[in-house]
Scaffold this motif. Structure first.
Motif: not given
Length: 113
Positions: A15, A19, A23, A30-31, A33-35, A37-38
């Motif tokens: 991920v 991700g 970005t 969004g991407p 933050l996901l990156t 967190a992953a």
């Protein structure tokens, strides 16, 4: 449990890698933050796995599964080419990961003396 943690860490690694591509240089919130967190999730679960596994085995398996998963999903999601040479390299990586798991199991098995 260490191998389950390592598998979870590897999913986070995939991920993270995918991700990062989304970005656009961390300009998309969004991407990004996901990156982030992953990345944190992957490192957290890797650290749990390394409580029981040798760092050389754990890290190598983590990056191996992450690499193969990223290439497979990259080809599906981003239409990246998978050539025969790449496919052979994936098979070798998977073989190495399985070999490390078997070697770790043999090293930790009680000896029959």
């Amino acid at each position: 449990m260490a191998w389950a943690y390592l598998l979870i860490a590897s999913v986070f690694e995939v991920v993270f890698a995918l991700g990062t591509n989304a970005t656009h240089g961390f300009t998309e919130l969004g991407p990004s933050l996901l990156t982030a967190a992953a990345a944190a999730g992957g490192i957290f679960f890797l650290s749990l796995a390394l409580k029981s596994l040798d760092v050389g085995v754990g890290y190598t398996v983590w990056t191996g599964i992450g690499s193969v998963g990223t290439v497979i999903l990259g080809s599906v999601l981003f239409h990246e080419a998978v050539t025969p040479a790449k496919a052979l390299a994936f098979v070798l990586i998977i073989g190495g990961v399985l070999g490390l798991k078997i070697a770790d199991k043999l090293a930790t098995a009680p000896s029959a003396a």
